[in-house]
Every structure is written in C-alpha cells, then in structure tokens.
Write a protein that holds these residues in place. Structure first.
Motif, PDB file in Angstrom:
ATOM      1  N   SER A 163     -37.757 -41.550 -52.848  1.00 25.46           N
ATOM      2  CA  SER A 163     -38.311 -42.220 -51.677  1.00 25.46           C
ATOM      3  C   SER A 163     -37.305 -43.128 -50.995  1.00 25.46           C
ATOM      4  N   GLN A 164     -36.311 -43.615 -51.759  1.00 23.04           N
ATOM      5  CA  GLN A 164     -35.349 -44.532 -51.163  1.00 23.04           C
ATOM      6  C   GLN A 164     -34.348 -43.765 -50.310  1.00 23.04           C
ATOM      7  N   PRO A 165     -33.782 -44.400 -49.288  1.00 24.52           N
ATOM      8  CA  PRO A 165     -32.783 -43.724 -48.465  1.00 24.52           C
ATOM      9  C   PRO A 165     -31.535 -43.413 -49.271  1.00 24.52           C
ATOM     10  N   ARG A 181     -27.448 -43.001 -53.525  1.00 24.76           N
ATOM     11  CA  ARG A 181     -28.507 -43.799 -54.133  1.00 24.76           C
ATOM     12  C   ARG A 181     -29.339 -42.943 -55.079  1.00 24.76           C
ATOM     13  N   ALA A 182     -29.543 -41.680 -54.718  1.00 25.10           N
ATOM     14  CA  ALA A 182     -30.314 -40.784 -55.576  1.00 25.10           C
ATOM     15  C   ALA A 182     -29.645 -40.613 -56.938  1.00 25.10           C
ATOM     16  N   ILE A 183     -28.322 -40.393 -56.934  1.00 21.49           N
ATOM     17  CA  ILE A 183     -27.598 -40.234 -58.199  1.00 21.49           C
ATOM     18  C   ILE A 183     -27.668 -41.512 -59.021  1.00 21.49           C
ATOM     19  N   ASP A 184     -27.536 -42.643 -58.366  1.00 18.14           N
ATOM     20  CA  ASP A 184     -27.604 -43.922 -59.073  1.00 18.14           C
ATOM     21  C   ASP A 184     -28.951 -44.093 -59.767  1.00 18.14           C
ATOM     22  N   ASN A 185     -30.032 -43.751 -59.072  1.00 18.82           N
ATOM     23  CA  ASN A 185     -31.363 -43.847 -59.679  1.00 18.82           C
ATOM     24  C   ASN A 185     -31.516 -42.901 -60.866  1.00 18.82           C
ATOM     25  N   ILE A 186     -31.084 -41.670 -60.685  1.00 17.08           N
ATOM     26  CA  ILE A 186     -31.235 -40.663 -61.740  1.00 17.08           C
ATOM     27  C   ILE A 186     -30.472 -41.069 -62.999  1.00 17.08           C
ATOM     28  N   LEU A 187     -29.209 -41.451 -62.837  1.00 14.26           N
ATOM     29  CA  LEU A 187     -28.411 -41.796 -64.012  1.00 14.26           C
ATOM     30  C   LEU A 187     -28.830 -43.136 -64.613  1.00 14.26           C
ATOM     31  N   SER A 188     -29.299 -44.052 -63.792  1.00 18.22           N
ATOM     32  CA  SER A 188     -29.837 -45.301 -64.342  1.00 18.22           C
ATOM     33  C   SER A 188     -31.013 -45.008 -65.268  1.00 18.22           C
ATOM     34  N   GLU A 208     -36.942 -53.472 -63.271  1.00 20.90           N
ATOM     35  CA  GLU A 208     -36.106 -52.336 -62.889  1.00 20.90           C
ATOM     36  C   GLU A 208     -36.495 -51.095 -63.686  1.00 20.90           C
ATOM     37  N   ILE A 209     -36.801 -51.280 -64.961  1.00 18.91           N
ATOM     38  CA  ILE A 209     -37.264 -50.150 -65.775  1.00 18.91           C
ATOM     39  C   ILE A 209     -38.558 -49.586 -65.203  1.00 18.91           C
ATOM     40  N   GLU A 210     -39.457 -50.469 -64.814  1.00 22.51           N
ATOM     41  CA  GLU A 210     -40.727 -50.023 -64.229  1.00 22.51           C
ATOM     42  C   GLU A 210     -40.490 -49.262 -62.927  1.00 22.51           C
ATOM     43  N   ARG A 211     -39.576 -49.765 -62.096  1.00 27.65           N
ATOM     44  CA  ARG A 211     -39.286 -49.086 -60.831  1.00 27.65           C
ATOM     45  C   ARG A 211     -38.759 -47.676 -61.069  1.00 27.65           C
ATOM     46  N   LEU A 212     -37.828 -47.543 -62.007  1.00 26.85           N
ATOM     47  CA  LEU A 212     -37.246 -46.233 -62.291  1.00 26.85           C
ATOM     48  C   LEU A 212     -38.272 -45.292 -62.916  1.00 26.85           C
ATOM     49  N   ASN A 213     -39.119 -45.830 -63.794  1.00 24.64           N
ATOM     50  CA  ASN A 213     -40.176 -44.998 -64.386  1.00 24.64           C
ATOM     51  C   ASN A 213     -41.130 -44.468 -63.320  1.00 24.64           C
ATOM     52  N   LEU A 215     -40.459 -43.538 -60.396  1.00 19.93           N
ATOM     53  CA  LEU A 215     -39.889 -42.503 -59.539  1.00 19.93           C
ATOM     54  C   LEU A 215     -40.259 -41.100 -60.013  1.00 19.93           C
ATOM     55  N   GLY A 216     -40.797 -41.002 -61.225  1.00 24.92           N
ATOM     56  CA  GLY A 216     -41.346 -39.728 -61.686  1.00 24.92           C
ATOM     57  C   GLY A 216     -40.330 -38.686 -62.104  1.00 24.92           C
ATOM     58  N   PHE A 217     -39.210 -39.107 -62.687  1.00 27.52           N
ATOM     59  CA  PHE A 217     -38.229 -38.133 -63.161  1.00 27.52           C
ATOM     60  C   PHE A 217     -38.788 -37.370 -64.363  1.00 27.52           C
ATOM     61  N   PRO A 218     -38.494 -36.070 -64.488  1.00 27.31           N
ATOM     62  CA  PRO A 218     -39.027 -35.281 -65.609  1.00 27.31           C
ATOM     63  C   PRO A 218     -38.417 -35.695 -66.942  1.00 27.31           C
ATOM     64  N   ASN A 219     -39.197 -35.557 -68.012  1.00 26.14           N
ATOM     65  CA  ASN A 219     -38.697 -35.898 -69.343  1.00 26.14           C
ATOM     66  C   ASN A 219     -37.764 -34.829 -69.893  1.00 26.14           C
ATOM     67  N   LYS A 220     -38.039 -33.573 -69.562  1.00 25.53           N
ATOM     68  CA  LYS A 220     -37.221 -32.479 -70.075  1.00 25.53           C
ATOM     69  C   LYS A 220     -36.196 -32.066 -69.019  1.00 25.53           C
ATOM     70  N   VAL A 221     -34.926 -32.281 -69.322  1.00 25.50           N
ATOM     71  CA  VAL A 221     -33.830 -31.882 -68.437  1.00 25.50           C
ATOM     72  C   VAL A 221     -32.798 -31.135 -69.270  1.00 25.50           C
ATOM     73  N   SER A 222     -31.985 -30.307 -68.609  1.00 25.48           N
ATOM     74  CA  SER A 222     -31.221 -29.306 -69.356  1.00 25.48           C
ATOM     75  C   SER A 222     -29.739 -29.596 -69.553  1.00 25.48           C
ATOM     76  N   LYS A 223     -29.139 -30.409 -68.701  1.00 31.45           N
ATOM     77  CA  LYS A 223     -27.677 -30.546 -68.743  1.00 31.45           C
ATOM     78  C   LYS A 223     -27.272 -31.623 -69.746  1.00 31.45           C
ATOM     79  N   LEU A 224     -26.450 -31.251 -70.718  1.00 30.96           N
ATOM     80  CA  LEU A 224     -26.100 -32.169 -71.804  1.00 30.96           C
ATOM     81  C   LEU A 224     -24.674 -32.691 -71.658  1.00 30.96           C
TER      82      LEU A 224
END
Length: 284
Positions: A163-165, A181-188, A208-213, A215-224
């Motif tokens: 949602s953020q620009p 900003r999207a990458i920063d949120n994802i990796l944070s 900040e933890i609540e804000r990132l939670n 955003l609804g990122f999936p729990n299962k991701v594939s790239k290790l």
C-alpha cells in the motif's frame, strides 16, 4: 546511491559511483580488484586492479566532468611505479594501465591525453531508465565498445502489492544500498521480524512489527538465502542463518539491504551457494 535531478538519474556522490564500479569490476571491465582508496605519497587512488595479464590498472572515477583527471592519474602512476605495491600479484614489467571514468571529458583532457607520453583510456558512463529499471552504460571512447548493466531493478514494484508508495530508500550509513520501499518492507519482515534473535541484533519496535505483519506477506516463500554472522562460541568463528524470501528478491537487493541493516553479518550466501563478502570501509 542514486538520485534523480531534472528527470535524469545520477549517482548521489562519487563514493556511490566507486561502490558500484568496485562491485561490478569484473563484469564491467574484466578486472580483479586489489585495493580501494589506496594511499601513496599523500595521494589517494580510487581503485587499483589487475587485468587478465596481471598488469596494474589505476582507475580514477569522477561523478562530474573534471579537467585535471589526466594530471591526477599521472601523479598516481609516478608514485605507484616508485613504490611498486602488490609485487606478488602485479607484473611490473608490463606497462601500467591508466583508466579515467567520468560522465564527460573536458576538451583540456583531450589535449592533455594527445600530447602526453603515457597512454590513457577514457570511458564515459550514462544512467538511463527503461520502464522500471535503471541502467548504466559504459563506453570506451577509444574502441567505442559499450557495456550495459542494471543499477536498479524495480521489477519488484509491479510484482508486490504494497500500500505504501514505492519511493527510493537510500541508506547513507552504508553508502551503497539502493532499493524500493517495497523491498525494504519485505526484507524487514522476513529478516528482522522473523530472525532478528538468530542474527544477534535487537528486535524491531512492537509498532513496527505490527505494521509489517499487517502487510500480509505469505508465510511460505521459496527463495533461500543465508546470512553468515560472527559467532565466537563456534570453532569456525561464524554460523549461517537461513532466510527464506519471495522469489522476486534479487541477489543484490538482498546483499545491499543486509549490509545496511544487519551489522553482525559478514557474508551473504545466494541460493546457488555463492558467497558475497560484506566489505565495509571508511574513506580516509
């Protein structure tokens, strides 16, 4: 690392230009790095490197046009030929290569080059945006050879619903990290929220933890990826922390972000097992 002025991309500073060239030294110029910011007889050389024939290469980088770049390289040549550093790696029986990299060259540079006894290689660089990617194009003005490489990959902007620009985040503390900003949120979220305790760094503030939670990122991701951190209690002196992220995160997105945000990290390890050192230095 980058800034946009009058709708044109530029490196934010000469230091940022040097960071980028050093990180792509082999792919851009076919060189192997020896030392950055090498001090010799009161001068500081931007980059010293080796070519495929073990010749010493001196690179001087300018973020703006500079009419004295030939004189600067001449002083470095004299001092390094006198001192002869890195003798185990450098073949000093071969001529030293002198490379000047700048967005443009003053006509005085060309006069100096024409009548000089030494040989200089002039290379210009330009930054251009094509859709969501920013490219650097490097041209050898003698051979007219062109090399193009990606500086900023913005494909994640279209792949991630945030949602953020998607404005640029520039981390001045490292001087090298440029990402959206999207990458920063994802990796944070995947690095700090889930793994801060394993990495030996403080957890984020609860808000900040609540804000990132949220955003609804999936729990299962594939790239290790893996982050190697210092660990004095192990025999090796380090341990590797596994970090799973979305497949859209690029290797250099991950590397530069970790460099800026995980002070305990000493290396990043890609999904293919390639290790990248988190080289930190301060300019003298």
């Amino acid at each position: 690392m980058l800034k946009k002025v009058d709708n044109k991309w530029q490196f934010a500073s000469e230091n940022n230009l040097e960071d980028f060239v050093w990180s792509r030294l082999n792919s851009l110029l076919g060189l192997s790095g020896l030392k950055r910011q090498y001090r010799v007889y009161g001068d500081t050389c931007d980059i010293l490197a080796l070519d495929e024939n073990s010749r010493l290469v001196i690179l001087e980088l300018k973020n703006v046009e500079d009419r004295y770049i030939v004189q600067q390289l001449t002083r470095y040549y004299h001092s390094l030929l006198d001192e002869k550093p890195f003798q185990q790696q450098v073949n000093y029986e071969l001529p030293i290569r002198l490379i000047a990299v700048a967005p443009s060259f003053h006509y005085h540079n060309w006069i100096d080059k024409k009548y000089h006894q030494l040989s200089f290689e002039f290379m210009t660089f330009t930054l251009s945006q094509q859709q969501n990617e920013v490219y650097l194009q490097l041209q050898n003005l003698d051979t007219k050879e062109n090399i193009q490489t990606t500086v900023l990959n913005g494909s994640l902007i279209q792949k991630t619903k945030v949602s953020q620009p998607q404005t640029l985040v520039i981390t001045e503390s490292s001087g090298t990290a440029t990402y959206t900003r999207a990458i920063d949120n994802i990796l944070s979220y995947y690095v700090l929220v889930k793994n801060a305790h394993k990495l030996g760094i403080p957890e984020l503030e609860p808000s900040e933890i609540e804000r990132l939670n949220n955003l609804g990122f999936p729990n299962k991701v594939s790239k290790l990826f893996k982050i190697r951190v210092k660990e004095t209690r192990t025999k090796s002196g380090y341990r590797d922390i596994s970090i799973r992220v979305p497949s859209s995160i690029g290797v250099w997105d991950f590397h530069w972000w970790v460099k800026a945000h995980v002070p305990t990290a000493i290396e990043t390890i890609t999904p293919s097992g390639r290790r990248h050192s988190l080289y930190r230095y301060s300019r003298g």
